[in-house]
Design a protein around this motif. Structure first.
Motif, PDB file in Angstrom:
ATOM      1  N   SER A   1       0.825  -1.210   0.000  1.00  0.00           N
ATOM      2  CA  SER A   1       0.000   0.000   0.000  1.00  0.00           C
ATOM      3  C   SER A   1       0.861   1.262   0.000  1.00  0.00           C
ATOM      4  CB  SER A   1      -0.949   0.013   1.205  1.00  0.00           C
ATOM      5  OG  SER A   1      -0.238   0.086   2.429  1.00  0.00           O
ATOM      6  N   PHE A   2       2.146   1.102   0.353  1.00  0.00           N
ATOM      7  CA  PHE A   2       3.072   2.241   0.307  1.00  0.00           C
ATOM      8  C   PHE A   2       3.748   2.398  -1.052  1.00  0.00           C
ATOM      9  CE2 PHE A   2       3.222   1.337   4.982  1.00  0.00           C
ATOM     10  CZ  PHE A   2       2.801   2.587   5.418  1.00  0.00           C
ATOM     11  N   ASP A   3       3.452   1.535  -2.006  1.00  0.00           N
ATOM     12  CA  ASP A   3       4.159   1.581  -3.294  1.00  0.00           C
ATOM     13  C   ASP A   3       4.076   2.944  -3.996  1.00  0.00           C
ATOM     14  OD1 ASP A   3       5.043  -0.982  -2.953  1.00  0.00           O
ATOM     15  OD2 ASP A   3       3.806  -1.883  -4.523  1.00  0.00           O
ATOM     16  N   PRO A   4       2.919   3.607  -4.036  1.00  0.00           N
ATOM     17  CA  PRO A   4       2.893   4.919  -4.705  1.00  0.00           C
ATOM     18  C   PRO A   4       3.788   5.954  -4.024  1.00  0.00           C
ATOM     19  CG  PRO A   4       0.670   4.048  -4.458  1.00  0.00           C
ATOM     20  CD  PRO A   4       1.569   3.182  -3.624  1.00  0.00           C
ATOM     21  N   LEU A   5       4.018   5.792  -2.720  1.00  0.00           N
ATOM     22  CA  LEU A   5       4.863   6.719  -1.964  1.00  0.00           C
ATOM     23  C   LEU A   5       6.342   6.496  -2.240  1.00  0.00           C
ATOM     24  CD1 LEU A   5       5.129   8.812   0.444  1.00  0.00           C
ATOM     25  CD2 LEU A   5       5.150   6.800   1.947  1.00  0.00           C
ATOM     26  N   ARG A   6       6.719   5.259  -2.520  1.00  0.00           N
ATOM     27  CA  ARG A   6       8.122   4.882  -2.507  1.00  0.00           C
ATOM     28  C   ARG A   6       8.968   5.617  -3.534  1.00  0.00           C
ATOM     29  NH1 ARG A   6       8.608  -1.585  -1.641  1.00  0.00           N
ATOM     30  NH2 ARG A   6      10.743  -1.010  -2.184  1.00  0.00           N
ATOM     31  N   GLU A   7       8.390   5.909  -4.699  1.00  0.00           N
ATOM     32  CA  GLU A   7       9.185   6.582  -5.738  1.00  0.00           C
ATOM     33  C   GLU A   7       9.530   8.022  -5.367  1.00  0.00           C
ATOM     34  OE1 GLU A   7       7.016   8.076  -9.366  1.00  0.00           O
ATOM     35  OE2 GLU A   7       5.511   6.643  -8.622  1.00  0.00           O
ATOM     36  N   HIS A   8       8.851   8.555  -4.354  1.00  0.00           N
ATOM     37  CA  HIS A   8       9.092   9.944  -3.956  1.00  0.00           C
ATOM     38  C   HIS A   8       9.983  10.061  -2.719  1.00  0.00           C
ATOM     39  CE1 HIS A   8       6.003  11.136  -6.810  1.00  0.00           C
ATOM     40  NE2 HIS A   8       5.175  10.267  -6.270  1.00  0.00           N
ATOM     41  N   LEU A   9      10.422   8.959  -2.160  1.00  0.00           N
ATOM     42  CA  LEU A   9      11.223   8.981  -0.936  1.00  0.00           C
ATOM     43  C   LEU A   9      12.708   9.182  -1.242  1.00  0.00           C
ATOM     44  CD1 LEU A   9       9.498   6.038   0.976  1.00  0.00           C
ATOM     45  CD2 LEU A   9       9.170   8.497   1.357  1.00  0.00           C
ATOM     46  N   ASP A  10      13.401   9.815  -0.323  1.00  0.00           N
ATOM     47  CA  ASP A  10      14.826  10.116  -0.466  1.00  0.00           C
ATOM     48  C   ASP A  10      15.648   8.935   0.038  1.00  0.00           C
ATOM     49  OD1 ASP A  10      17.401  11.075  -0.427  1.00  0.00           O
ATOM     50  OD2 ASP A  10      16.965  12.857   0.762  1.00  0.00           O
ATOM     51  N   GLY A  11      16.113   8.114  -0.895  1.00  0.00           N
ATOM     52  CA  GLY A  11      16.873   6.937  -0.533  1.00  0.00           C
ATOM     53  C   GLY A  11      18.338   7.190  -0.283  1.00  0.00           C
ATOM     54  N   ASP A  12      18.815   8.395  -0.561  1.00  0.00           N
ATOM     55  CA  ASP A  12      20.205   8.731  -0.272  1.00  0.00           C
ATOM     56  C   ASP A  12      20.378   9.100   1.197  1.00  0.00           C
ATOM     57  OD1 ASP A  12      21.090   8.346  -2.916  1.00  0.00           O
ATOM     58  OD2 ASP A  12      20.440  10.374  -3.464  1.00  0.00           O
ATOM     59  N   ALA A  13      19.419   9.806   1.744  1.00  0.00           N
ATOM     60  CA  ALA A  13      19.511  10.240   3.139  1.00  0.00           C
ATOM     61  C   ALA A  13      18.910   9.236   4.116  1.00  0.00           C
ATOM     62  CB  ALA A  13      18.825  11.590   3.308  1.00  0.00           C
ATOM     63  N   TYR A  14      17.988   8.405   3.620  1.00  0.00           N
ATOM     64  CA  TYR A  14      17.233   7.549   4.528  1.00  0.00           C
ATOM     65  C   TYR A  14      17.187   6.106   4.023  1.00  0.00           C
ATOM     66  CZ  TYR A  14      15.608  12.139   5.995  1.00  0.00           C
ATOM     67  OH  TYR A  14      15.551  13.447   6.414  1.00  0.00           O
ATOM     68  N   SER A  15      16.997   5.186   4.981  1.00  0.00           N
ATOM     69  CA  SER A  15      16.693   3.791   4.679  1.00  0.00           C
ATOM     70  C   SER A  15      15.297   3.503   5.222  1.00  0.00           C
ATOM     71  CB  SER A  15      17.703   2.854   5.338  1.00  0.00           C
ATOM     72  OG  SER A  15      18.998   3.055   4.824  1.00  0.00           O
ATOM     73  N   TYR A  16      14.477   2.831   4.429  1.00  0.00           N
ATOM     74  CA  TYR A  16      13.088   2.577   4.790  1.00  0.00           C
ATOM     75  C   TYR A  16      12.840   1.071   4.810  1.00  0.00           C
ATOM     76  CZ  TYR A  16      12.858   7.375   2.974  1.00  0.00           C
ATOM     77  OH  TYR A  16      13.089   8.698   2.708  1.00  0.00           O
ATOM     78  N   ALA A  17      12.229   0.584   5.876  1.00  0.00           N
ATOM     79  CA  ALA A  17      11.859  -0.828   5.974  1.00  0.00           C
ATOM     80  C   ALA A  17      10.343  -0.947   5.958  1.00  0.00           C
ATOM     81  CB  ALA A  17      12.423  -1.445   7.248  1.00  0.00           C
ATOM     82  N   PHE A  18       9.815  -1.638   4.963  1.00  0.00           N
ATOM     83  CA  PHE A  18       8.380  -1.842   4.810  1.00  0.00           C
ATOM     84  C   PHE A  18       8.058  -3.262   5.263  1.00  0.00           C
ATOM     85  CE2 PHE A  18       9.900   1.200   1.731  1.00  0.00           C
ATOM     86  CZ  PHE A  18       8.959   2.226   1.755  1.00  0.00           C
ATOM     87  N   VAL A  19       7.133  -3.399   6.199  1.00  0.00           N
ATOM     88  CA  VAL A  19       6.877  -4.682   6.857  1.00  0.00           C
ATOM     89  C   VAL A  19       5.440  -5.128   6.613  1.00  0.00           C
ATOM     90  CG1 VAL A  19       6.934  -5.925   9.051  1.00  0.00           C
ATOM     91  CG2 VAL A  19       8.528  -4.032   8.654  1.00  0.00           C
ATOM     92  N   ASP A  20       5.236  -6.414   6.358  1.00  0.00           N
ATOM     93  CA  ASP A  20       3.896  -6.999   6.320  1.00  0.00           C
ATOM     94  C   ASP A  20       3.505  -7.476   7.713  1.00  0.00           C
ATOM     95  OD1 ASP A  20       3.116  -6.781   3.623  1.00  0.00           O
ATOM     96  OD2 ASP A  20       4.259  -8.559   3.063  1.00  0.00           O
ATOM     97  N   CYS A  21       2.330  -7.063   8.182  1.00  0.00           N
ATOM     98  CA  CYS A  21       1.801  -7.616   9.429  1.00  0.00           C
ATOM     99  C   CYS A  21       1.318  -9.042   9.193  1.00  0.00           C
ATOM    100  CB  CYS A  21       0.631  -6.767   9.929  1.00  0.00           C
ATOM    101  SG  CYS A  21       1.058  -5.071  10.360  1.00  0.00           S
TER     102      CYS A  21
END
Length: 257
Positions: free
Chosen positions: A30-50
């Motif tokens: 559900s976060f897929d549309p957001l992911r292309e806009h995130l700053d991957g150089d400054a941050y690391s993001y972990a997306f988890v399935d409940c």
């Protein structure tokens, strides 16, 4: 409660870390549309399935917010993340607060998107029946999504949201999580917590919008700030992904401790 390392995906290579927990209707995709806009150089993001969702759809569990929090901390342990921020969408934000209570020295900031408060969310009578019946009824899911986006989304958009929700969640888990996120109350445990908090709500969300934030989160977290997104309902990651990414980035750059 001991956690389990659930399916997850890491994006970015930045030193600052953010773990993301999805909403009741969607798995981590559900976060897929957001992911292309995130700053991957400054941050690391972990997306988890409940448990009961996405790649963890067949994973048994109690399906509670406490279990989600424990599992998320287990994923952070697995990744070697000693400290990190947590972003929770809707029910994911309630679990994020339990992570803060369980591991206060590890959580740097909380970010809530249309976030369920620590007190839960009152659902009575016909509204409760609508939500409880959504576990088995796609029509109920559609009605809820339509209402919480202000009745402003197209029929194909609503149909796609429902199809993804039904296909990527277990009815058993979906129904059980409802009791946990809506009916449990631990707000006295979070009151006056000094952690920096960002609350992002949509102007078209009649359930968890600005009024709800003033009556809950903003009363309990003295360093919380509120951002309202225009032309957005309950599902900012899908409705306004670029605006949400900009808001997240601004907060993390200026308010993360």
């Amino acid at each position: 409660m001991a956690g389990q390392v659930l399916p997850h995906e890491v994006q970015g290579r930045g030193a600052e870390r953010i773990l993301l927990l999805h909403n009741w209707f969607g798995d981590r995709t559900s976060f897929d549309p957001l992911r292309e806009h995130l700053d991957g150089d400054a941050y690391s993001y972990a997306f988890v399935d409940c448990r009961g969702y996405g790649e963890a759809k067949q994973t048994d569990g109690a399906y509670t917010m406490e279990e989600v929090a424990a599992d998320a901390l287990a994923v952070a342990d697995h990744l070697g993340w000693d400290t990190f921020s947590v972003l929770g969408h809707s029910m994911g934000a309630k679990a994020a607060q339990l992570m803060l209570l369980e591991a206060p020295s590890r959580i740097r900031t909380l970010l809530g998107v249309s976030p369920v408060p620590a007190s839960g969310f009152p659902l009575e009578g016909e509204t409760w029946e609508l939500f409880a019946g959504a576990a088995e009824s796609p029509g109920n899911r559609r009605a809820i999504i339509d209402n919480t986006t202000g009745g402003r989304r197209s029929a194909p958009w609503l149909d796609a949201m429902v199809s993804r929700s039904v296909g990527r969640s277990s009815p058993t888990a979906f129904r059980a999580y409802l009791d946990s996120w809506s009916r449990t109350d631990f707000h006295t445990r979070v009151a006056d917590n000094p952690i920096p908090v960002l609350l992002v709500v949509g102007v078209n969300d009649p359930a968890l919008g600005t009024e709800a934030m003033h009556g809950t989160w903003l009363k309990w977290y003295p360093h919380a700030q509120l951002k309202e997104l225009p032309d957005t309902g309950h599902y900012a990651p899908q409705e306004s992904p670029q605006a949400l990414a900009i808001t997240i980035g601004q907060f993390l750059r200026t308010d993360a401790r």
